[in-house]
Design an enzyme around this catalytic site. Sequence first.
Site, PDB file in Angstrom:
ATOM      1  N   GLU A 125      76.942  74.529  20.524  1.00  0.00           N
ATOM      2  CA  GLU A 125      75.767  75.177  21.134  1.00  0.00           C
ATOM      3  C   GLU A 125      75.991  76.671  21.253  1.00  0.00           C
ATOM      4  OE1 GLU A 125      74.116  72.750  24.720  1.00  0.00           O
ATOM      5  OE2 GLU A 125      76.271  73.036  24.857  1.00  0.00           O
ATOM      6  N   ASP A 176      73.514  60.030  23.740  1.00  0.00           N
ATOM      7  CA  ASP A 176      73.995  58.643  23.696  1.00  0.00           C
ATOM      8  C   ASP A 176      73.410  57.914  24.887  1.00  0.00           C
ATOM      9  OD1 ASP A 176      76.192  58.564  26.011  1.00  0.00           O
ATOM     10  OD2 ASP A 176      76.322  60.483  25.022  1.00  0.00           O
TER      11      ASP A 176
END
Length: 241
Positions: A13, A205
């Site tokens: 990121e 997830d």
Amino acid sequence: MKRIAIVGAMHEELRALLDAMPDERPVLRAGREFWVGHLAGQEVVVVLSRIGKVAAATTAALLLSEFDVSRIVFTGTAGGLAPGVNVGDVVVADALLQHDMDASPLFPRHEVPLYGRARFATDATMSAGLAQASRTMLADLGAPQARVHCGLVVSGDRFVSERAENDALCARLPDALAVEMEGAALAQVCHDFGVPFAVVRTVSDRADDHAHVDFNRFVAEVASRYTLGLVQHYLDKLPAP
Ligand code: ADE
């Protein structure tokens, strides 16, 4: 001058954000590089927090004491807990709680001792702006089926990767949308300093037995595009400095 801090938990990121800054310059503190410069026309400082609550708290305290920061946005990934919080969705926290805080029987479970509270609320205006920016980003990236959820995000120093642990968390904290490892620490430090903050997480997830496989794939393929897109849309909508 008051800067907006953008804090990420992962290298991927940070790299995407730095690539979009025309003038970043590093300032070294406590072994971290704080990148000062501009992003989407705003004065920013961008930094990698590293992983876990202590790392996040150290990063937040340094930002607030040394970098003239008016507000903090924390980005990253989370594991989905509530039904319907699926991989590829975005969660914007309206409050954060440390799910591994437990000083019972001295204090109620999850309550941070001597604060009289377990939950720390995010800034409503920042959170609304980030939710809108996330919707725009998902439409831009061609993911119209992905959803933006707003609600409780819980943090702890554990990567939740077993169904049984997920079930226990959901039973104890039935309104929790997602789990991660930093947000509630940032929230407590921002509360101490009286500085507004927000936490936005993309769901990598489902915090279950497949979590580590799904997480690694998501981080490698998707996370940085989500973060960059939503941070840019968020900053674009703020008044010019
Ligand atoms: N961040 C992303 N997925 C996570 C999980 N399953 N547990 C804790 N933090 C996470």
